[in-house]
Motif scaffolding. Structure first.
Motif, short mmCIF file in Angstrom:
data_model
loop_
_atom_site.label_atom_id
_atom_site.label_comp_id
_atom_site.label_asym_id
_atom_site.label_seq_id
_atom_site.Cartn_x
_atom_site.Cartn_y
_atom_site.Cartn_z
N CYS A 1 0.83 -1.21 0.00
CA CYS A 1 0.00 0.00 0.00
C CYS A 1 0.87 1.26 0.00
N GLN B 1 1.85 4.88 -0.94
CA GLN B 1 1.07 6.02 -1.42
C GLN B 1 1.74 6.66 -2.62
N LYS B 2 0.93 7.06 -3.58
CA LYS B 2 1.43 7.75 -4.76
C LYS B 2 1.69 9.20 -4.38
N ARG C 1 1.45 13.13 -4.35
CA ARG C 1 0.34 14.02 -4.68
C ARG C 1 0.75 14.95 -5.82
#
Length: 119
Positions: free
Chosen positions: A39, A41-42, A44
């Protein structure tokens, strides 16, 4: 037929599936350390959209920031003549949903102009 306890324990270990592996095989994210790796996170989105115009020796740039983080934009102007001093403007904060105007100029012709971004 009765199996000894050690044989039953060995069979139980062979048949048992780790809980994280079962959820990963089903398309889930697993648990514990597996979840931290699965998981990620990409980043922003960031950065203002800038439009730059050159008219003779003057440069004007309009930068609009559609994102929630402030973008510090800076105008850079490269003059065409060797004796004309290039311009690196001061950083200007473009807040969320804000449009800022940047200006610069050369004494004579402008070779190029661009805007840099910083968080």
């Amino acid at each position: 037929m009765r199996l000894p306890g050690a044989v039953l324990a060995a069979l139980a270990l062979l048949v048992a599936v780790p809980s994280g592996a079962a959820s990963l095989a089903a398309g889930g994210h697993g648990t514990g350390r597996d979840a931290a790796h699965a998981c990620v996170q990409k980043p922003r989105p960031f950065g203002s959209e800038c439009r730059t115009g050159i008219s003779g020796s003057n440069v004007v740039a309009y930068c609009h920031n559609p994102y929630p983080e402030t973008d510090h934009v800076r105008l850079h102007v490269e003059c065409d003549r060797w004796w004309d001093i290039d311009v690196d403007g001061a950083p200007v904060a473009a807040g969320p949903a804000e449009t800022v105007r940047l200006t610069g100029r050369c004494w004579k012709e402008v070779r190029s102009a661009w805007v840099s971004h910083a968080k």
